[in-house]
Design a protein around this motif. Structure first.
Motif, PDB file in Angstrom:
ATOM      1  N   PRO A 157       8.855 -52.857  30.557  1.00 36.48           N
ATOM      2  CA  PRO A 157       8.937 -51.543  29.912  1.00 36.48           C
ATOM      3  C   PRO A 157       8.295 -51.505  28.520  1.00 36.48           C
ATOM      4  O   PRO A 157       7.857 -50.446  28.067  1.00 36.48           O
ATOM      5  CB  PRO A 157      10.440 -51.286  29.813  1.00 36.48           C
ATOM      6  N   LEU A 158       8.204 -52.646  27.868  1.00 37.08           N
ATOM      7  CA  LEU A 158       7.604 -52.700  26.534  1.00 37.08           C
ATOM      8  C   LEU A 158       6.086 -52.817  26.584  1.00 37.08           C
ATOM      9  O   LEU A 158       5.378 -52.105  25.878  1.00 37.08           O
ATOM     10  CB  LEU A 158       8.171 -53.890  25.748  1.00 37.08           C
ATOM     11  N   LEU A 159       5.600 -53.738  27.402  1.00 34.05           N
ATOM     12  CA  LEU A 159       4.168 -54.038  27.416  1.00 34.05           C
ATOM     13  C   LEU A 159       3.405 -53.410  28.579  1.00 34.05           C
ATOM     14  O   LEU A 159       2.197 -53.228  28.493  1.00 34.05           O
ATOM     15  CB  LEU A 159       3.959 -55.552  27.414  1.00 34.05           C
ATOM     16  N   GLY A 160       4.094 -53.076  29.656  1.00 36.67           N
ATOM     17  CA  GLY A 160       3.436 -52.473  30.814  1.00 36.67           C
ATOM     18  C   GLY A 160       2.669 -51.207  30.483  1.00 36.67           C
ATOM     19  O   GLY A 160       1.503 -51.070  30.873  1.00 36.67           O
ATOM     20  N   PRO A 161       3.265 -50.251  29.765  1.00 33.78           N
ATOM     21  CA  PRO A 161       2.523 -49.023  29.440  1.00 33.78           C
ATOM     22  C   PRO A 161       1.270 -49.278  28.598  1.00 33.78           C
ATOM     23  O   PRO A 161       0.239 -48.633  28.797  1.00 33.78           O
ATOM     24  CB  PRO A 161       3.545 -48.188  28.664  1.00 33.78           C
ATOM     25  N   ILE A 162       1.334 -50.236  27.691  1.00 31.78           N
ATOM     26  CA  ILE A 162       0.168 -50.572  26.866  1.00 31.78           C
ATOM     27  C   ILE A 162      -0.928 -51.165  27.738  1.00 31.78           C
ATOM     28  O   ILE A 162      -2.095 -50.779  27.658  1.00 31.78           O
ATOM     29  CB  ILE A 162       0.574 -51.554  25.744  1.00 31.78           C
ATOM     30  N   TYR A 163      -0.547 -52.109  28.598  1.00 35.59           N
ATOM     31  CA  TYR A 163      -1.512 -52.743  29.483  1.00 35.59           C
ATOM     32  C   TYR A 163      -2.115 -51.729  30.466  1.00 35.59           C
ATOM     33  O   TYR A 163      -3.327 -51.710  30.677  1.00 35.59           O
ATOM     34  CB  TYR A 163      -0.868 -53.903  30.251  1.00 35.59           C
ATOM     35  N   ALA A 164      -1.286 -50.893  31.066  1.00 33.65           N
ATOM     36  CA  ALA A 164      -1.772 -49.915  32.047  1.00 33.65           C
ATOM     37  C   ALA A 164      -2.775 -48.953  31.407  1.00 33.65           C
ATOM     38  O   ALA A 164      -3.821 -48.658  31.989  1.00 33.65           O
ATOM     39  CB  ALA A 164      -0.602 -49.150  32.656  1.00 33.65           C
ATOM     40  N   ARG A 165      -2.471 -48.462  30.204  1.00 34.43           N
ATOM     41  CA  ARG A 165      -3.407 -47.566  29.501  1.00 34.43           C
ATOM     42  C   ARG A 165      -4.716 -48.284  29.205  1.00 34.43           C
ATOM     43  O   ARG A 165      -5.801 -47.719  29.361  1.00 34.43           O
ATOM     44  CB  ARG A 165      -2.787 -47.044  28.208  1.00 34.43           C
ATOM     45  N   TRP A 166      -4.616 -49.529  28.752  1.00 34.78           N
ATOM     46  CA  TRP A 166      -5.817 -50.310  28.461  1.00 34.78           C
ATOM     47  C   TRP A 166      -6.676 -50.451  29.716  1.00 34.78           C
ATOM     48  O   TRP A 166      -7.892 -50.269  29.673  1.00 34.78           O
ATOM     49  CB  TRP A 166      -5.431 -51.693  27.928  1.00 34.78           C
ATOM     50  N   CYS A 167      -6.055 -50.773  30.823  1.00 31.58           N
ATOM     51  CA  CYS A 167      -6.781 -51.025  32.063  1.00 31.58           C
ATOM     52  C   CYS A 167      -7.530 -49.780  32.548  1.00 31.58           C
ATOM     53  O   CYS A 167      -8.731 -49.839  32.816  1.00 31.58           O
ATOM     54  CB  CYS A 167      -5.806 -51.529  33.127  1.00 31.58           C
ATOM     55  N   VAL A 168      -6.852 -48.646  32.642  1.00 35.23           N
ATOM     56  CA  VAL A 168      -7.525 -47.437  33.138  1.00 35.23           C
ATOM     57  C   VAL A 168      -8.562 -46.947  32.137  1.00 35.23           C
ATOM     58  O   VAL A 168      -9.623 -46.440  32.527  1.00 35.23           O
ATOM     59  CB  VAL A 168      -6.525 -46.318  33.519  1.00 35.23           C
ATOM     60  N   THR A 169      -8.282 -47.099  30.848  1.00 43.12           N
ATOM     61  CA  THR A 169      -9.247 -46.682  29.831  1.00 43.12           C
ATOM     62  C   THR A 169     -10.494 -47.551  29.889  1.00 43.12           C
ATOM     63  O   THR A 169     -11.619 -47.048  29.783  1.00 43.12           O
ATOM     64  CB  THR A 169      -8.611 -46.729  28.425  1.00 43.12           C
ATOM     65  N   ARG A 170     -10.324 -48.860  30.070  1.00 42.67           N
ATOM     66  CA  ARG A 170     -11.485 -49.757  30.183  1.00 42.67           C
ATOM     67  C   ARG A 170     -12.332 -49.410  31.393  1.00 42.67           C
ATOM     68  O   ARG A 170     -13.557 -49.383  31.319  1.00 42.67           O
ATOM     69  CB  ARG A 170     -11.031 -51.215  30.289  1.00 42.67           C
ATOM     70  N   MET A 171     -11.683 -49.142  32.540  1.00 43.48           N
ATOM     71  CA  MET A 171     -12.451 -48.796  33.739  1.00 43.48           C
ATOM     72  C   MET A 171     -13.264 -47.528  33.518  1.00 43.48           C
ATOM     73  O   MET A 171     -14.452 -47.471  33.856  1.00 43.48           O
ATOM     74  CB  MET A 171     -11.514 -48.629  34.931  1.00 43.48           C
ATOM     75  N   ALA A 172     -12.630 -46.513  32.952  1.00 43.41           N
ATOM     76  CA  ALA A 172     -13.331 -45.245  32.707  1.00 43.41           C
ATOM     77  C   ALA A 172     -14.427 -45.427  31.662  1.00 43.41           C
ATOM     78  O   ALA A 172     -15.558 -44.951  31.841  1.00 43.41           O
ATOM     79  CB  ALA A 172     -12.329 -44.179  32.266  1.00 43.41           C
ATOM     80  N   ARG A 173     -14.118 -46.114  30.582  1.00 38.48           N
ATOM     81  CA  ARG A 173     -15.099 -46.313  29.513  1.00 38.48           C
ATOM     82  C   ARG A 173     -16.278 -47.165  29.989  1.00 38.48           C
ATOM     83  O   ARG A 173     -17.440 -46.876  29.670  1.00 38.48           O
ATOM     84  CB  ARG A 173     -14.432 -46.959  28.309  1.00 38.48           C
ATOM     85  N   ASP A 174     -16.000 -48.211  30.760  1.00 37.39           N
ATOM     86  CA  ASP A 174     -17.078 -49.053  31.284  1.00 37.39           C
ATOM     87  C   ASP A 174     -18.006 -48.247  32.198  1.00 37.39           C
ATOM     88  O   ASP A 174     -19.222 -48.419  32.156  1.00 37.39           O
ATOM     89  CB  ASP A 174     -16.520 -50.258  32.029  1.00 37.39           C
ATOM     90  N   ALA A 175     -17.443 -47.361  33.009  1.00 37.97           N
ATOM     91  CA  ALA A 175     -18.279 -46.520  33.877  1.00 37.97           C
ATOM     92  C   ALA A 175     -19.130 -45.569  33.050  1.00 37.97           C
ATOM     93  O   ALA A 175     -20.323 -45.406  33.309  1.00 37.97           O
ATOM     94  CB  ALA A 175     -17.399 -45.735  34.853  1.00 37.97           C
ATOM     95  N   ALA A 176     -18.535 -44.944  32.044  1.00 39.21           N
ATOM     96  CA  ALA A 176     -19.291 -44.022  31.188  1.00 39.21           C
ATOM     97  C   ALA A 176     -20.402 -44.774  30.457  1.00 39.21           C
ATOM     98  O   ALA A 176     -21.532 -44.274  30.354  1.00 39.21           O
ATOM     99  CB  ALA A 176     -18.361 -43.322  30.203  1.00 39.21           C
ATOM    100  N   SER A 177     -20.117 -45.975  29.973  1.00 36.44           N
ATOM    101  CA  SER A 177     -21.126 -46.776  29.255  1.00 36.44           C
ATOM    102  C   SER A 177     -22.266 -47.182  30.176  1.00 36.44           C
ATOM    103  O   SER A 177     -23.420 -47.229  29.764  1.00 36.44           O
ATOM    104  CB  SER A 177     -20.479 -48.033  28.667  1.00 36.44           C
ATOM    105  N   ARG A 178     -21.937 -47.481  31.404  1.00 32.46           N
ATOM    106  CA  ARG A 178     -22.953 -47.904  32.379  1.00 32.46           C
ATOM    107  C   ARG A 178     -24.021 -46.837  32.577  1.00 32.46           C
ATOM    108  O   ARG A 178     -25.191 -47.146  32.797  1.00 32.46           O
ATOM    109  CB  ARG A 178     -22.269 -48.223  33.709  1.00 32.46           C
ATOM    110  N   PHE A 179     -23.638 -45.575  32.470  1.00 28.99           N
ATOM    111  CA  PHE A 179     -24.570 -44.469  32.732  1.00 28.99           C
ATOM    112  C   PHE A 179     -24.906 -43.660  31.482  1.00 28.99           C
ATOM    113  O   PHE A 179     -25.423 -42.559  31.586  1.00 28.99           O
ATOM    114  CB  PHE A 179     -23.992 -43.553  33.818  1.00 28.99           C
ATOM    115  N   ARG A 180     -24.604 -44.202  30.311  1.00 31.47           N
ATOM    116  CA  ARG A 180     -24.909 -43.496  29.071  1.00 31.47           C
ATOM    117  C   ARG A 180     -26.414 -43.299  28.942  1.00 31.47           C
ATOM    118  O   ARG A 180     -27.189 -44.205  29.182  1.00 31.47           O
ATOM    119  CB  ARG A 180     -24.377 -44.277  27.867  1.00 31.47           C
ATOM    120  N   GLN A 181     -26.811 -42.087  28.572  1.00 33.23           N
ATOM    121  CA  GLN A 181     -28.244 -41.777  28.463  1.00 33.23           C
ATOM    122  C   GLN A 181     -28.749 -42.041  27.068  1.00 33.23           C
ATOM    123  O   GLN A 181     -28.079 -41.960  26.112  1.00 33.23           O
ATOM    124  CB  GLN A 181     -28.487 -40.322  28.831  1.00 33.23           C
TER     125      GLN A 181
END
Length: 162
Positions: A138-162
């Motif tokens: 309950p303490l660290l799970g929410p931090i880790y989960a946010r990091w994980c989904v944010t990294r996936m989304a950010r990595d995809a956006a960076s991959r196709f940045r113009q």
């Protein structure tokens, strides 16, 4: 199945839904942040093992193995939804051996947006089933989960940045 916690990240990506889906459908590329030592992984990392379908069809199996702070981590997943170029969802099988999250359902959705796409990456999860996991989850799970989904989304956006 219902889960007690969730996190999501939404971002615009400068790629068509088809191009973006093809990139994200590669599970190792999607989860590349797990394969590199990082602060969120406490210096550890995970490696992927894919079946012959490489995680690209319903029923396909994916395994991740690794270690964090000398503890062995394992998780097995199965693809439960695969609808190119719109959505892909996978779930854990059995009881994963993870530190801060337990069983989960994870995936992404893509919607066309202007000349590109809007990507939503999400995770629904439970706290780990271990005694220690019920304390730190309950303490660290929410931090880790946010990091994980944010990294996936950010990595995809960076991959196709113009």
């Amino acid at each position: 199945m219902s889960y007690v916690r969730s996190a999501e990240s939404v971002t615009d990506v400068a790629a068509s839904p088809e191009t973006l889906f093809d990139f994200l459908d590669d599970q190792a590329a999607l989860g590349s942040h797990m394969g590199k030592p990082s602060m969120m992984m406490l210096g550890g990392r995970m490696s992927y093992s894919l079946d012959d379908s490489a995680g690209r069809v319903i029923g396909s199996r994916i395994s991740m193995r690794g270690s964090v702070l000398g503890l062995e981590l394992t998780v097995d997943e199965v693809i439960v939804e695969h609808r190119p170029p719109v959505t892909k969802v996978w779930e854990t099988l059995g009881r994963p051996d993870l530190l801060v999250i337990g069983a989960y359902r994870m995936g992404f959705e893509i919607h066309g947006s202007g000349g590109g796409s809007q990507l939503r990456v999400f995770i629904n999860y439970d706290d780990p089933a271990t005694v220690a996991g019920r304390i730190i989850g309950p303490l660290l799970g929410p931090i880790y989960a946010r990091w994980c989904v944010t990294r996936m989304a950010r990595d995809a956006a960076s991959r196709f940045r113009q």
